[in-house]
Design a protein around this motif. Structure first.
Motif, PDB file in Angstrom:
ATOM      1  N   LEU A 166       0.836  -1.199   0.000  1.00 45.85           N
ATOM      2  CA  LEU A 166       0.000   0.000   0.000  1.00 45.85           C
ATOM      3  C   LEU A 166       0.870   1.248   0.000  1.00 45.85           C
ATOM      4  O   LEU A 166       1.984   1.240   0.513  1.00 45.85           O
ATOM      5  CB  LEU A 166      -0.909   0.012   1.229  1.00 45.85           C
ATOM      6  CG  LEU A 166      -1.875  -1.168   1.380  1.00 45.85           C
ATOM      7  CD1 LEU A 166      -2.688  -1.027   2.662  1.00 45.85           C
ATOM      8  CD2 LEU A 166      -2.785  -1.263   0.175  1.00 45.85           C
ATOM      9  N   THR A 167       0.327   2.331  -0.547  1.00 49.14           N
ATOM     10  CA  THR A 167       1.041   3.608  -0.551  1.00 49.14           C
ATOM     11  C   THR A 167       0.413   4.605   0.412  1.00 49.14           C
ATOM     12  O   THR A 167       0.952   5.671   0.626  1.00 49.14           O
ATOM     13  CB  THR A 167       1.059   4.222  -1.964  1.00 49.14           C
ATOM     14  OG1 THR A 167      -0.290   4.402  -2.405  1.00 49.14           O
ATOM     15  CG2 THR A 167       1.820   3.327  -2.927  1.00 49.14           C
ATOM     16  N   LYS A 168      -0.744   4.236   0.966  1.00 50.94           N
ATOM     17  CA  LYS A 168      -1.378   5.089   1.967  1.00 50.94           C
ATOM     18  C   LYS A 168      -1.930   4.225   3.088  1.00 50.94           C
ATOM     19  O   LYS A 168      -2.022   3.004   2.961  1.00 50.94           O
ATOM     20  CB  LYS A 168      -2.457   5.972   1.345  1.00 50.94           C
ATOM     21  CG  LYS A 168      -3.567   5.245   0.650  1.00 50.94           C
ATOM     22  CD  LYS A 168      -4.534   6.233  -0.002  1.00 50.94           C
ATOM     23  CE  LYS A 168      -5.660   5.491  -0.681  1.00 50.94           C
ATOM     24  NZ  LYS A 168      -6.651   6.384  -1.225  1.00 50.94           N
ATOM     25  N   ASN A 169      -2.296   4.850   4.189  1.00 47.41           N
ATOM     26  CA  ASN A 169      -2.785   4.133   5.363  1.00 47.41           C
ATOM     27  C   ASN A 169      -4.125   3.449   5.091  1.00 47.41           C
ATOM     28  O   ASN A 169      -4.959   3.977   4.362  1.00 47.41           O
ATOM     29  CB  ASN A 169      -2.962   5.094   6.534  1.00 47.41           C
ATOM     30  CG  ASN A 169      -1.661   5.696   7.001  1.00 47.41           C
ATOM     31  OD1 ASN A 169      -0.588   5.301   6.574  1.00 47.41           O
ATOM     32  ND2 ASN A 169      -1.745   6.664   7.882  1.00 47.41           N
ATOM     33  N   LEU A 170      -4.307   2.296   5.710  1.00 50.07           N
ATOM     34  CA  LEU A 170      -5.572   1.575   5.678  1.00 50.07           C
ATOM     35  C   LEU A 170      -6.118   1.551   7.101  1.00 50.07           C
ATOM     36  O   LEU A 170      -5.436   1.113   8.020  1.00 50.07           O
ATOM     37  CB  LEU A 170      -5.376   0.134   5.192  1.00 50.07           C
ATOM     38  CG  LEU A 170      -6.579  -0.792   5.357  1.00 50.07           C
ATOM     39  CD1 LEU A 170      -7.695  -0.405   4.385  1.00 50.07           C
ATOM     40  CD2 LEU A 170      -6.178  -2.244   5.171  1.00 50.07           C
ATOM     41  N   VAL A 171      -7.324   2.042   7.290  1.00 58.32           N
ATOM     42  CA  VAL A 171      -7.970   2.013   8.600  1.00 58.32           C
ATOM     43  C   VAL A 171      -8.980   0.870   8.601  1.00 58.32           C
ATOM     44  O   VAL A 171      -9.847   0.805   7.721  1.00 58.32           O
ATOM     45  CB  VAL A 171      -8.664   3.357   8.917  1.00 58.32           C
ATOM     46  CG1 VAL A 171      -9.380   3.289  10.258  1.00 58.32           C
ATOM     47  CG2 VAL A 171      -7.651   4.502   8.902  1.00 58.32           C
ATOM     48  N   VAL A 172      -8.855  -0.024   9.569  1.00 59.91           N
ATOM     49  CA  VAL A 172      -9.756  -1.169   9.712  1.00 59.91           C
ATOM     50  C   VAL A 172     -10.580  -0.969  10.984  1.00 59.91           C
ATOM     51  O   VAL A 172     -10.017  -0.756  12.062  1.00 59.91           O
ATOM     52  CB  VAL A 172      -8.975  -2.495   9.783  1.00 59.91           C
ATOM     53  CG1 VAL A 172      -9.906  -3.671  10.043  1.00 59.91           C
ATOM     54  CG2 VAL A 172      -8.176  -2.711   8.511  1.00 59.91           C
ATOM     55  N   ASN A 173     -11.894  -1.005  10.839  1.00 59.61           N
ATOM     56  CA  ASN A 173     -12.799  -0.848  11.979  1.00 59.61           C
ATOM     57  C   ASN A 173     -13.240  -2.204  12.493  1.00 59.61           C
ATOM     58  O   ASN A 173     -13.406  -3.152  11.715  1.00 59.61           O
ATOM     59  CB  ASN A 173     -14.026  -0.027  11.572  1.00 59.61           C
ATOM     60  CG  ASN A 173     -13.631   1.342  11.075  1.00 59.61           C
ATOM     61  OD1 ASN A 173     -12.844   2.039  11.677  1.00 59.61           O
ATOM     62  ND2 ASN A 173     -14.160   1.713   9.929  1.00 59.61           N
TER      63      ASN A 173
END
Length: 161
Positions: free
Chosen positions: A70-77
């Motif tokens: 990935l090149t950006k953050n991934l937010v997992v809820n």
């Protein structure tokens, strides 16, 4: 001599065709991580684990990312579902605060940490705590790809020894 040259040409032609097919048959759609997903599991791939009611320790339950870099953050809820036999503060304490985990580029696993406290449970009640993935910022599949949605949640049952 002529036969040897023909055989070399055939082999060279075959090799050239094979190389062309090898190079052109691969595309971005054939990447091993072409279906990104996020899942939670215990050691060995289990979706259900137990913890003894006499333990006093912090356990880590890992959420995993399976995707291309990935090149950006991934937010997992995620959400925590507590059965009627457990009580926060008495049976456990959530060490990981909030209801989301942020995967920075290059990070492929993050932990939800729970401190288990020694306290006997009533075996007639629901003594489970469930960590359920509820969404993410990139619309990746939750759980393993497929119709069953396996590893979308992890159920932890507290039991008396």
């Amino acid at each position: 001599m002529k036969n040897k040259m023909s055989m070399e040409r055939i082999l060279l032609s075959f090799f050239a065709i094979w190389m062309c097919l090898s190079v052109t048959s691969c595309s971005d759609d054939d990447e091993p991580y072409d279906h990104p997903f996020v899942h939670i599991m215990a050691d060995g791939g289990a979706s259900r684990v137990t913890v003894n009611s006499d333990v006093n320790n912090v356990n880590s339950y890992n959420v995993y990312l399976s995707s291309k870099a990935l090149t950006k953050n991934l937010v997992v809820n995620y959400e925590i579902l507590i059965g009627d036999g457990l009580q926060a503060g008495r049976d456990f304490e959530l060490v990981t605060q909030g209801n989301s985990l942020t995967f920075l580029p290059g990070i492929y696993d993050m932990a939800v940490r729970i401190r288990w406290k020694p306290n006997k449970v009533d075996p007639t009640k629901n003594n489970t705590l469930t960590i359920r993935l509820t969404g993410n910022s990139m619309d990746f599949t939750l759980g393993l790809p497929g119709p069953d949605g396996l590893q979308r949640e992890l159920v932890i049952e507290k039991k008396n020894p």
